[in-house]
Design an enzyme around this catalytic site. Structure first.
Site, PDB file in Angstrom:
ATOM      1  N   THR A  88       3.641   4.659  11.007  1.00 31.47           N
ATOM      2  CA  THR A  88       4.090   4.679  12.404  1.00 31.47           C
ATOM      3  C   THR A  88       4.375   6.111  12.864  1.00 31.47           C
ATOM      4  O   THR A  88       4.012   6.504  13.971  1.00 31.47           O
ATOM      5  CB  THR A  88       5.361   3.813  12.557  1.00 31.47           C
ATOM      6  OG1 THR A  88       5.037   2.477  12.167  1.00 31.47           O
ATOM      7  CG2 THR A  88       5.885   3.821  13.969  1.00 31.47           C
ATOM      8  N   ASN A 167      -5.513  -4.937  11.909  1.00 34.59           N
ATOM      9  CA  ASN A 167      -4.635  -5.543  10.914  1.00 34.59           C
ATOM     10  C   ASN A 167      -4.497  -7.057  11.040  1.00 34.59           C
ATOM     11  O   ASN A 167      -3.943  -7.687  10.159  1.00 34.59           O
ATOM     12  CB  ASN A 167      -3.249  -4.890  10.970  1.00 34.59           C
ATOM     13  CG  ASN A 167      -2.705  -4.793  12.375  1.00 34.59           C
ATOM     14  OD1 ASN A 167      -3.292  -4.138  13.239  1.00 34.59           O
ATOM     15  ND2 ASN A 167      -1.606  -5.463  12.633  1.00 34.59           N
ATOM     16  N   SER A 215      -0.921   4.988   5.604  1.00 35.71           N
ATOM     17  CA  SER A 215       0.421   4.546   5.207  1.00 35.71           C
ATOM     18  C   SER A 215       0.430   4.180   3.730  1.00 35.71           C
ATOM     19  O   SER A 215      -0.511   3.557   3.227  1.00 35.71           O
ATOM     20  CB  SER A 215       0.836   3.329   6.042  1.00 35.71           C
ATOM     21  OG  SER A 215       2.029   2.784   5.517  1.00 35.71           O
ATOM     22  N   GLY A 216       1.519   4.540   3.034  1.00 33.57           N
ATOM     23  CA  GLY A 216       1.607   4.297   1.595  1.00 33.57           C
ATOM     24  C   GLY A 216       1.662   2.829   1.221  1.00 33.57           C
ATOM     25  O   GLY A 216       0.983   2.380   0.303  1.00 33.57           O
ATOM     26  N   HIS A 217       2.467   2.048   1.978  1.00 31.50           N
ATOM     27  CA  HIS A 217       2.747   0.689   1.492  1.00 31.50           C
ATOM     28  C   HIS A 217       1.628  -0.309   1.744  1.00 31.50           C
ATOM     29  O   HIS A 217       1.738  -1.469   1.377  1.00 31.50           O
ATOM     30  CB  HIS A 217       4.097   0.181   2.017  1.00 31.50           C
ATOM     31  CG  HIS A 217       4.128  -0.196   3.461  1.00 31.50           C
ATOM     32  ND1 HIS A 217       4.093  -1.506   3.875  1.00 31.50           N
ATOM     33  CD2 HIS A 217       4.197   0.550   4.579  1.00 31.50           C
ATOM     34  CE1 HIS A 217       4.167  -1.545   5.204  1.00 31.50           C
ATOM     35  NE2 HIS A 217       4.228  -0.309   5.648  1.00 31.50           N
ATOM     36  N   CYS A 341       4.100  -8.408  12.891  1.00 34.38           N
ATOM     37  CA  CYS A 341       4.952  -8.005  14.004  1.00 34.38           C
ATOM     38  C   CYS A 341       5.163  -9.151  14.953  1.00 34.38           C
ATOM     39  O   CYS A 341       6.248  -9.352  15.474  1.00 34.38           O
ATOM     40  CB  CYS A 341       4.325  -6.833  14.749  1.00 34.38           C
ATOM     41  SG  CYS A 341       4.055  -5.457  13.655  1.00 34.38           S
TER      42      CYS A 341
HETATM   43  C1  LIG Z   1       1.220  -1.143   8.822  1.00 28.34           C
HETATM   44  C2  LIG Z   1       0.450  -0.463   9.891  1.00 28.34           C
HETATM   45  C3  LIG Z   1       0.971   0.658  10.563  1.00 28.34           C
HETATM   46  C4  LIG Z   1       2.377   1.164  10.328  1.00 28.34           C
HETATM   47  O1  LIG Z   1       2.566   1.731   9.076  1.00 28.34           O
HETATM   48  P1  LIG Z   1       4.084   1.860   8.534  1.00 28.34           P
HETATM   49  O2  LIG Z   1       3.968   2.711   7.307  1.00 28.34           O
HETATM   50  O3  LIG Z   1       4.538   0.464   8.251  1.00 28.34           O
HETATM   51  O4  LIG Z   1       4.876   2.503   9.598  1.00 28.34           O
HETATM   52  C5  LIG Z   1       0.191   1.268  11.508  1.00 28.34           C
HETATM   53  N1  LIG Z   1      -1.035   0.829  11.793  1.00 28.34           N
HETATM   54  C6  LIG Z   1      -1.575  -0.240  11.178  1.00 28.34           C
HETATM   55  C7  LIG Z   1      -2.959  -0.671  11.525  1.00 28.34           C
HETATM   56  C8  LIG Z   1      -0.852  -0.928  10.207  1.00 28.34           C
HETATM   57  O5  LIG Z   1      -1.375  -1.994   9.619  1.00 28.34           O
END
Ligand SMILES: *Cc1c(COP(=O)(O)O)cnc(C)c1O
Length: 407
Positions: A88, A167, A215-217, A341
Site C-alpha cells: 500500500t 486480486n 508486497s512481501g506477504h 477488502c
Molecule cells: C495486497 C495488495 C496490495 C497491498 O499490499 P499490502 O502489503 O497489504 O499493503 C496492493 N495491491 C494489490 C493488488 C494487492 O493484492
C-alpha cells in the site's frame, strides 16, 4: 503459555490443522525458509546500517545484498529499489510523489476501475488535491482495452497506473503494451504488481515501466514489508515521502526494517530458485478445483478471463445462494467474499461490479486463491465439502426454490 491474555500457545496451530487455506491472495503463510533467514537479524546481526562501527557496516553489507537479490527478481538496478512498509505504501508513494513532481505539467492520471483499494483510495485522495482521474472500464472478463487507454490520454496526462494482475479475478492486464503507449506520449507508467510477482516472470526493463509495486506477504514473506521500483532517472527527481534520515536515498526515511528486508529478499531468492516451476503445480490445482466445481455443483460460473489470468485465482459464482452463508457454513475452508477488502464492509465488490455482474450473483461469489502449500488432497476435500454444503444451503434457499428449484 499465555502472555497477558494473548493466546500465544501452540493450540492455535493444532486447532487449525484441518483448515484448508485457499486465501493466498489475501496473504500467504511465511515460508519457513524465509522465517529462518530472518531470525539472526533480530538478536545477532542487529546493527543500525547507518552506524559507522563494525555491526553497522555488517548490517549495511547484508542489506546491500538483499537489495541486489530483490533487484534481480524484477531485473532492475539495486539502487532502483526502495524498501518500504507495505504494498500500500509503495502504491501511495508512486502516485502521490509523481503527482507532486509533475503538477506543473498536468494533473490528469489514468487508472482502471478494478485496481486495489491502495490505488483507488490514493486516487480519491489526489482528486481532492485537484487531480483529475480517469478510471478505465473493464469488460465482463475483467479486462481493459488499450483502445480505451489511448482515448483517455489528454495533453495534461502525467501518469498511467494499471495493475499487472487483479486480486479478485486474476486478470492479467497487457502491461507491456500499455507502458509502450505511455512512453510514446512521454507519460510515466506505474504498475501494481503485488499479485503478479512470483506468478509470472517480471522484467522491468522488458516491460518498460517506470515504477512497480511489490508486497512481501503475498510472496511468502511477512506482512509489513513492501518494495517500490523506481527507474533511476525518475528516482533522482523525486522528493521524500517520509521526512527524516537519509535512508533509501533520502526518499523514505526511517531505520531500515532489516529482518523483513532480509525476509523479502529470501522470498525473492526462493521464487528465482523454484518459484516459476511451482506455478505449473498451482495452476493444475486451480484448474482441478474449477473443473470439479463447475462440473459437479450445478449453477456455478467461473469469473474472469480463463486464459489471461494468474495461475492462483479462481472466482466462482454460486447462483441462488449467499456466499456469506457458504463461508459461514464451511468454516474449514478459508476463502474470500469477492475480495478480502470487500468482506470487511457491507459493500459489493467494486471489481465484480465493474465487470457488470448481476448484484445477486456478486453476493454469491467467492474467491479461492491457491499457493505453495496447497495440495491436491485439499482441493478434493474442499470440493466435496462445497458440493455437500451448497446443496444443503440451496435446499433452504427461497431464491433457489423459486428460480431454479425444480429445474
Ligand atoms: C495486497 C495488495 C496490495 C497491498 O499490499 P499490502 O502489503 O497489504 O499493503 C496492493 N495491491 C494489490 C493488488 C494487492 O493484492
Amino acid at each position: 503459555m499465555s502472555v497477558n491474555g494473548i493466546g500465544l500457545n501452540g493450540n492455535i496451530t493444532d486447532n487449525n490443522k484441518d483448515v484448508i487455506y485457499f486465501d493466498n491472495s489475501a496473504t500467504t503463510r511465511v515460508d519457513s525458509r524465509v522465517a529462518e533467514a530472518m531470525i539472526p537479524y533480530f538478536t545477532q546481526i542487529y546493527g543500525n546500517p547507518s552506524s559507522a562501527h563494525v555491526l553497522g557496516r555488517e548490517m549495511h553489507g547484508c542489506l546491500d545484498k538483499a537489495r541486489q537479490t530483490v533487484a534481480k527478481l524484477i531485473n532492475c538496478a539495486p539502487h532502483e529499489i526502495i524498501f518500504m512498509g507495505c504494498g500500500t505504501e509503495a502504491d501511495n508513494f508512486a502516485l502521490i510523489q509523481t503527482a507532486e513532481l509533475f503538477k506543473g505539467k498536468g494533473r490528469h492520471i489514468i487508472t482502471s476501475a478494478i485496481e486495489h483499494k491502495a490505488i483507488l483510495e490514493t486516487c480519491h485522495f489526489l482528486e481532492k488535491q485537484g487531480c483529475y482521474i480517469t478510471y478505465l472500464p473493464v469488460n465482463g472478463k475483467g479486462m481493459i482495452s488499450l483502445y480505451d487507454l489511448k482515448r483517455a490520454i489528454r495533453p495534461d496526462t502525467i501518469l498511467i497506473s494499471l495493475m499487472m494482475a487483479n486480486n479478485e479475478v486474476g486478470s492479467l492486464f497487457p502491461i507491456k503494451e500499455a507502458a509502450c503507449i505511455a512512453k510514446e506520449r512521454n507519460i510515466l507508467f506505474h504498475t501494481d504488481a503485488v499479485q503478479a510477482v512470483g506468478k509470472i516472470k517480471i522484467d522491468t526493463d522488458d516491460l518498460g515501466v517506470d515504477m512497480l509495486s511489490v508486497s512481501g506477504h503475498k510472496i511468502y514473506a511477512p506482512k509489513g514489508i513492501g518494495v517500490l521500483f523506481v527507474r533511476k532517472e525518475l528516482k533522482e527527481r523525486l522528493t521524500p515521502f517520509m521526512h527524516g534520515g537519509a535512508q533509501e536515498d533520502g526518499l523514505r526515511a526511517g531505520t531500515e526494517n532489516a529482518p523483513y528486508i532480509i525476509g523479502i529478499a529470501k522470498a525473492a531468492e526462493l521464487i528465482m530458485e523454484d518459484g516459476y516451476d511451482e506455478n505449473t503445480r498451482i495452476r493444475s490445482l486451480r484448474n482441478l478445483f474449477e473443473k470439479r466445481v463447475l462440473n459437479e455443483i450445478p449453477f456455478t460460473v467461473a469469473n474472469g478471463d480463463p486464459e489471461l489470468r494468474v495461475p492462483s485465482i479462481s472466482s466462482i459464482t454460486f447462483k441462488y445462494i449467499d456466499a456469506e452463508s457458504v463461508i459461514g457454513y464451511l468454516p474449514q475452508i478459508c476463502c474470500s467474499l469477492g475480495s478480502a477488502c470487500a468482506s470487511d464492509q457491507e459493500m459489493a465488490s467494486h471489481v465484480l461490479t465493474a465487470m457488470k455482474l448481476d448484484p445477486v450473483d456478486i453476493r454469491g461469489t467467492i474467491r479461492f486463491s491457491f499457493g505453495r502449500f496447497n495440495t491436491e488432497e485439499e482441493v478434493n476435500r474442499a470440493v466435496d465439502l462445497l458440493k455437500a454444503g451448497v446443496e444443503k444451503l440451496r435446499q433452504i434457499s427461497p431464491i433457489y426454490n423459486q428460480q431454479a428449484g425444480s429445474g
